[in-house]
Design an enzyme around this catalytic site. Sequence first.
Site, PDB file in Angstrom:
ATOM      1  N   CYS A 115       0.699  -1.384   0.273  1.00 38.60           N
ATOM      2  CA  CYS A 115       0.170   0.180  -0.028  1.00 38.60           C
ATOM      3  C   CYS A 115       0.568   1.304  -0.153  1.00 38.60           C
ATOM      4  CB  CYS A 115      -1.026   0.047   1.379  1.00 38.60           C
ATOM      5  SG  CYS A 115      -1.925  -1.573   1.248  1.00 38.60           S
ATOM      6  N   HIS A 255      -3.571   6.733   3.268  1.00 40.00           N
ATOM      7  CA  HIS A 255      -3.746   5.593   2.319  1.00 40.00           C
ATOM      8  C   HIS A 255      -5.437   5.266   2.524  1.00 40.00           C
ATOM      9  CE1 HIS A 255      -4.002   1.148   1.303  1.00 40.00           C
ATOM     10  NE2 HIS A 255      -3.640   0.859   2.753  1.00 40.00           N
ATOM     11  N   ASN A 285     -10.037  -0.920   0.804  1.00 38.08           N
ATOM     12  CA  ASN A 285      -8.623  -0.696   0.703  1.00 38.08           C
ATOM     13  C   ASN A 285      -8.216  -1.095  -0.640  1.00 38.08           C
ATOM     14  OD1 ASN A 285      -5.824  -1.069   0.247  1.00 38.08           O
ATOM     15  ND2 ASN A 285      -5.645  -2.039   2.959  1.00 38.08           N
TER      16      ASN A 285
HETATM   17  N1  ACO Z   1     -17.005  -9.859  11.058  1.00 41.27           N
HETATM   18  C1  ACO Z   1     -17.348 -10.048  11.749  1.00 41.27           C
HETATM   19  N2  ACO Z   1     -16.816 -10.344  12.721  1.00 41.27           N
HETATM   20  C2  ACO Z   1     -15.668 -10.936  12.238  1.00 41.27           C
HETATM   21  C3  ACO Z   1     -14.899 -10.263  11.174  1.00 41.27           C
HETATM   22  C4  ACO Z   1     -16.023 -10.045  10.036  1.00 41.27           C
HETATM   23  N3  ACO Z   1     -15.472 -10.149   9.398  1.00 41.27           N
HETATM   24  N4  ACO Z   1     -13.823 -10.195  11.254  1.00 41.27           N
HETATM   25  C5  ACO Z   1     -13.063 -10.768  12.708  1.00 41.27           C
HETATM   26  N5  ACO Z   1     -14.251 -10.923  13.264  1.00 41.27           N
HETATM   27  C6  ACO Z   1     -14.430 -10.859  14.582  1.00 41.27           C
HETATM   28  C7  ACO Z   1     -13.143 -11.574  14.538  1.00 41.27           C
HETATM   29  O1  ACO Z   1     -12.648 -13.377  14.456  1.00 41.27           O
HETATM   30  C8  ACO Z   1     -12.801 -11.200  16.935  1.00 41.27           C
HETATM   31  O2  ACO Z   1     -13.432 -12.179  17.478  1.00 41.27           O
HETATM   32  P1  ACO Z   1     -12.812 -12.822  18.399  1.00 41.27           P
HETATM   33  O3  ACO Z   1     -12.752 -11.569  19.564  1.00 41.27           O
HETATM   34  O4  ACO Z   1     -14.163 -13.903  18.841  1.00 41.27           O
HETATM   35  O5  ACO Z   1     -11.061 -14.098  18.534  1.00 41.27           O
HETATM   36  C9  ACO Z   1     -13.617  -9.866  16.236  1.00 41.27           C
HETATM   37  O6  ACO Z   1     -13.924 -10.083  15.355  1.00 41.27           O
HETATM   38  C10 ACO Z   1     -12.744  -8.932  16.931  1.00 41.27           C
HETATM   39  O7  ACO Z   1     -11.149  -8.672  15.953  1.00 41.27           O
HETATM   40  P2  ACO Z   1     -10.463  -8.096  15.979  1.00 41.27           P
HETATM   41  O8  ACO Z   1      -9.219  -7.963  15.031  1.00 41.27           O
HETATM   42  O9  ACO Z   1      -9.614  -7.788  17.381  1.00 41.27           O
HETATM   43  O10 ACO Z   1     -10.779  -6.238  14.836  1.00 41.27           O
HETATM   44  P3  ACO Z   1     -10.294  -4.925  15.065  1.00 41.27           P
HETATM   45  O11 ACO Z   1     -11.023  -4.034  15.989  1.00 41.27           O
HETATM   46  O12 ACO Z   1      -9.009  -5.100  15.003  1.00 41.27           O
HETATM   47  O13 ACO Z   1     -10.673  -4.980  13.634  1.00 41.27           O
HETATM   48  C11 ACO Z   1      -9.795  -5.225  11.248  1.00 41.27           C
HETATM   49  C12 ACO Z   1     -10.008  -6.210  12.625  1.00 41.27           C
HETATM   50  C13 ACO Z   1     -11.169  -4.455  10.514  1.00 41.27           C
HETATM   51  C14 ACO Z   1      -8.543  -6.063  10.093  1.00 41.27           C
HETATM   52  C15 ACO Z   1      -8.799  -3.870  11.529  1.00 41.27           C
HETATM   53  O14 ACO Z   1      -7.772  -4.874  12.241  1.00 41.27           O
HETATM   54  C16 ACO Z   1      -7.860  -3.748  11.101  1.00 41.27           C
HETATM   55  O15 ACO Z   1      -8.335  -2.248   9.998  1.00 41.27           O
HETATM   56  N6  ACO Z   1      -6.631  -3.550  10.527  1.00 41.27           N
HETATM   57  C17 ACO Z   1      -5.577  -2.858   9.452  1.00 41.27           C
HETATM   58  C18 ACO Z   1      -5.454  -4.193   8.236  1.00 41.27           C
HETATM   59  C19 ACO Z   1      -5.151  -3.485   7.088  1.00 41.27           C
HETATM   60  O16 ACO Z   1      -5.470  -2.099   7.127  1.00 41.27           O
HETATM   61  N7  ACO Z   1      -4.327  -3.611   6.125  1.00 41.27           N
HETATM   62  C20 ACO Z   1      -3.893  -4.102   5.082  1.00 41.27           C
HETATM   63  C21 ACO Z   1      -2.121  -3.344   5.393  1.00 41.27           C
HETATM   64  S1  ACO Z   1      -2.162  -2.884   3.286  1.00 41.27           S
HETATM   65  C22 ACO Z   1      -1.518  -3.945   2.471  1.00 41.27           C
HETATM   66  O17 ACO Z   1      -0.371  -3.306   1.796  1.00 41.27           O
HETATM   67  C23 ACO Z   1      -2.444  -4.798   2.048  1.00 41.27           C
END
Ligand code: ACO
Length: 328
Positions: A115, A255, A285
């Site tokens: 990204c 981003h 994203n």
């Molecule tokens: N729907 C419902 N529940 C979900 C989903 C979903 N789609 N995805 C995860 N959960 C659950 C998880 O299993 C977890 O359950 P648990 O507590 O029973 O284990 C719960 O929701 C909370 O999960 P978290 O990982 O704590 O959620 P978080 O608030 O961190 O949000 C997210 C997750 C959106 C992925 C966030 O961490 C994020 O945006 N991270 C950055 C990701 C990113 O930007 N990546 C791209 C980088 S760029 C590149 O180079 C491609």
Amino acid sequence: MKELSVGILGVGRYSPERRLTNRDLEQMVDTSDEWIVTRTGIRERRIAAPHEATSDLACAAAVRALDAAGVAAEEVDLIIVATITPDMFFPSTACLVQDRLGARNAAAFDVSAACSGFIYALASASGMIAAGMYRNALVIGAECLSRVTDYSDRNTCILFGDGAGAAVLGPVPAGRGFRSFVLGADGSGGELLKLPGGGSRIPASAESVAQRLHFMKMNGREVFKFAVRVMGNAAEEALHKAGLTKEDIDLLIPHQANIRIIQSALERLGLPEEKCVVNVDRYGNISAASIPVALAEAVEDGRVREGDRLVLVGFGGGLTWGASVLIW
Ligand code: ACO
């Protein structure tokens, strides 16, 4: 020899027609519109048609950018495509784009910095122009992330989409254009976000495909923490290098990965929402395409005026990060 000032002469973007909404994803994995919107701010993403690949999206954005810049394809000396979803390993997507555009005088190569790729590519092109190697460069961020997204993994499939953005770079009057670049990497975090299969470590095989190793894997929580830290740091460092402060920012183009990451950057920089471009709700994203698509939309919407001080900032797999200060 005095260094040239290098800036952006024109921008363009392309998004595929098909929309994948949160409601659609509810039918595919155990998730909900409410969860996705509150945790990410994303409502829908664009998905490339079966006949479209990354170079197709890249070309569509490039044609618009060249048109906006008033630069003909034969006048382009350099094409850099930032992507982690090239059409194939080689030839590079940049070479495919060069051929399609008829940019026969251009050198062409791809940049892989996830990204942060568009900012890495801007820095490379800007440096080469400033050094007198080239005059006009076409810098493109283009992705078909849907092709490497596992639509049975709710942790990742809600996040990603497809698209392309392009910018034509060239000489601009002194005092305008790019004022600073900050690029960084921390390879020790490479495990947090990767596509393990299909390369020389795990060559494509029936087994690697069965293990779904040709899809992106991500530790979302760790990437989130990293993103919040580096977005603010990189933006502040780029401002410092440009001799500017947070108060000088007219528009932040971050981003677009997650609205909560963008909000934390705004807080850190003390900026109101009006000074930030947000389109993550409509595209999700789109990795290297994210910043150039947001920039092109801001220009179309009349949000960027001559003399405005813009800050571009991104983070991504690698891990990598990048920021730039640009006077429009
Ligand atoms: N729907 C419902 N529940 C979900 C989903 C979903 N789609 N995805 C995860 N959960 C659950 C998880 O299993 C977890 O359950 P648990 O507590 O029973 O284990 C719960 O929701 C909370 O999960 P978290 O990982 O704590 O959620 P978080 O608030 O961190 O949000 C997210 C997750 C959106 C992925 C966030 O961490 C994020 O945006 N991270 C950055 C990701 C990113 O930007 N990546 C791209 C980088 S760029 C590149 O180079 C491609």
